[in-house]
Motif scaffolding. Sequence first.
Motif, short mmCIF file in Angstrom:
data_model
loop_
_atom_site.label_atom_id
_atom_site.label_comp_id
_atom_site.label_asym_id
_atom_site.label_seq_id
_atom_site.Cartn_x
_atom_site.Cartn_y
_atom_site.Cartn_z
N GLU A 122 0.86 -1.11 -0.17
CA GLU A 122 -0.22 0.02 -0.25
C GLU A 122 0.63 1.05 0.31
N SER A 123 2.10 1.48 0.82
CA SER A 123 2.98 2.37 0.78
C SER A 123 3.63 2.86 0.02
N VAL A 124 3.76 2.03 -1.43
CA VAL A 124 4.49 2.01 -2.70
C VAL A 124 3.25 2.26 -3.50
N TYR A 125 2.50 1.77 -3.04
CA TYR A 125 1.23 2.17 -4.85
C TYR A 125 0.25 3.56 -4.63
N GLN A 126 0.60 3.83 -2.68
CA GLN A 126 0.19 5.50 -2.45
C GLN A 126 1.55 6.49 -2.95
N ARG A 127 2.69 5.81 -3.20
CA ARG A 127 3.92 6.72 -3.13
C ARG A 127 4.17 6.85 -4.68
N LEU A 128 3.46 5.76 -5.62
CA LEU A 128 2.44 5.67 -7.26
C LEU A 128 2.01 7.23 -7.78
N THR A 129 1.50 7.04 -6.71
CA THR A 129 0.79 8.35 -6.48
C THR A 129 1.53 10.00 -6.53
N ASN A 130 2.40 9.69 -6.15
CA ASN A 130 3.13 11.47 -6.15
C ASN A 130 3.87 11.07 -7.29
N ILE A 131 4.77 10.11 -7.30
CA ILE A 131 6.15 10.34 -7.97
C ILE A 131 5.09 9.64 -10.77
N LEU A 132 4.25 9.31 -9.95
CA LEU A 132 3.61 9.10 -11.76
C LEU A 132 3.08 10.60 -11.98
N PRO A 133 2.13 11.80 -11.67
CA PRO A 133 1.82 13.23 -12.30
C PRO A 133 3.34 13.34 -11.77
N LYS A 134 3.90 13.41 -11.22
CA LYS A 134 5.24 14.57 -11.01
C LYS A 134 6.48 14.49 -12.29
#
Length: 492
Positions: A310-322
């Motif tokens: 879950e933490s990795v998936y959440q981190r993807l929501t930070n990284i993919l847009p930026k």
Amino acid sequence: MEQDYIKLIFGLKLKQIRTDRGLSLFGLSKLSGLSKSYLNEIEKGKKYPKPDKIAALSEHLEVPYDELVSLKLDKNLAPIGEILQSKLLKEIPLELFGIQESTLIDIISNAPVKVTAFISTIIEIAKNYNFSRENFFLASVRSFQEANYNYFEDIETAVLKFAKTYHIDLSNKITSQELEDILVEEFGYSINSHELEEHSELDNLRSIYVPKTKTLLITKSIDDAQRAFVYAKELAYNFLNITERLYTFSWIKFESFDEVLNNFYASYFAGALIIPKESIVANLKQLFEQQHFKAEDFELLLSKYNASPESVYQRLTNILPKEFKLKNLFFLRFSHQQGSDKFSLNKELHLEKQQSPRARETNEHYCRRWVSIKVLQAISANNSNHEFSMQISDYVAENKKYLVLASATKDPFKQNSYRSISIGIELNAQLQRKVNFVNNKSIESPHVGVTCERCGVINCSVRKSPPTILESMNKELKTSQIVKEITKKYSQ
């Protein structure tokens, strides 16, 4: 009672009485002898008149003095009074959304009846959906995340500064012991891993922080990744100098919006520390270069960090847009009890407002073709530790497709209970440029809906309910069309 509130209420009442009398500001000025600009300041809640001026207004408007200065509002203004008196406008930092409090007050004072009707509607909707104060705060933070595409450069920078200060090698997997040492040696924490185990009522809590003695009570039952996340959040509170904070994880009750916002900031810091940006960007680039997607490659990416899926998936929501400019994405978390046919959506984030997978539908059945549901069904049947799957979900009714990755894991706090987390990225030209394997024809691409009750997919073998809401909507549309045709026929 705050003077600002008293001034606002007086101003709203004066404006209501003036407009009821059919008077303009100019007309009231001539009648009372008070200047137009002064009356305007009063009505906007910026000034409160002296007793002699209130007496003049009372006389010329034919309203008793006591009624004019009373804080009691009639039914038309009462909801606005409740909002103002509740200090809601002060609890939420409106500047986060680029809104000035004075702007809202102007809107309220310019159209009090319409605003009251709107506020009353919102309150009724909130009551019907059991929408608590905490829900409102959480929704506000979620909107704040969405407005910023869930990326916060200042926190990313703070993480790099923290790592440099405490000589943390972000290229290696961070352990809980490494973070515990910093808490103890640098911030004077005492760690207690026994107390929580003695209280069965606290089985859903991971930690309690006691500020007076700097004691962190943490449960033994969590794994090293969960322990590292708890420690990282505590480090965030200290390193970012956050004082207004929550003291339990998970949270029990929020006292203010600042607590909710700071809880988010600390969680973001923890995720960015344990899953460093530079590292995960490099891993994602390597994954996206592949012509054929392999589940084991993604699972290997998950294992590179001392973090839950879950933490990795959440981190993807930070990284993919930026970093990849993939802004049209959503995040969902479902829970499921083994043996039941119920799937509860308890967390969601949508970085684009128009996305179709929104699904907080009351008493409806989420689409069983969603990969989020499939992985939960798989882990429940197999009793495994982790289930992963991927598909391209084709929302036929919306003419949109999403590449969706989903993982299911056991719920560490509930027996025979599971969670799924998924991230969906809209299939568009940007995704096709960035991700090579997305064009592979072997990826499953089922037609999906949102809920069975609203879905028009024909001959669905996993449907749990007939499309009752869709049928009702179609019937209303058909009725409207026939009425329009008849009206046109007899209008000639």
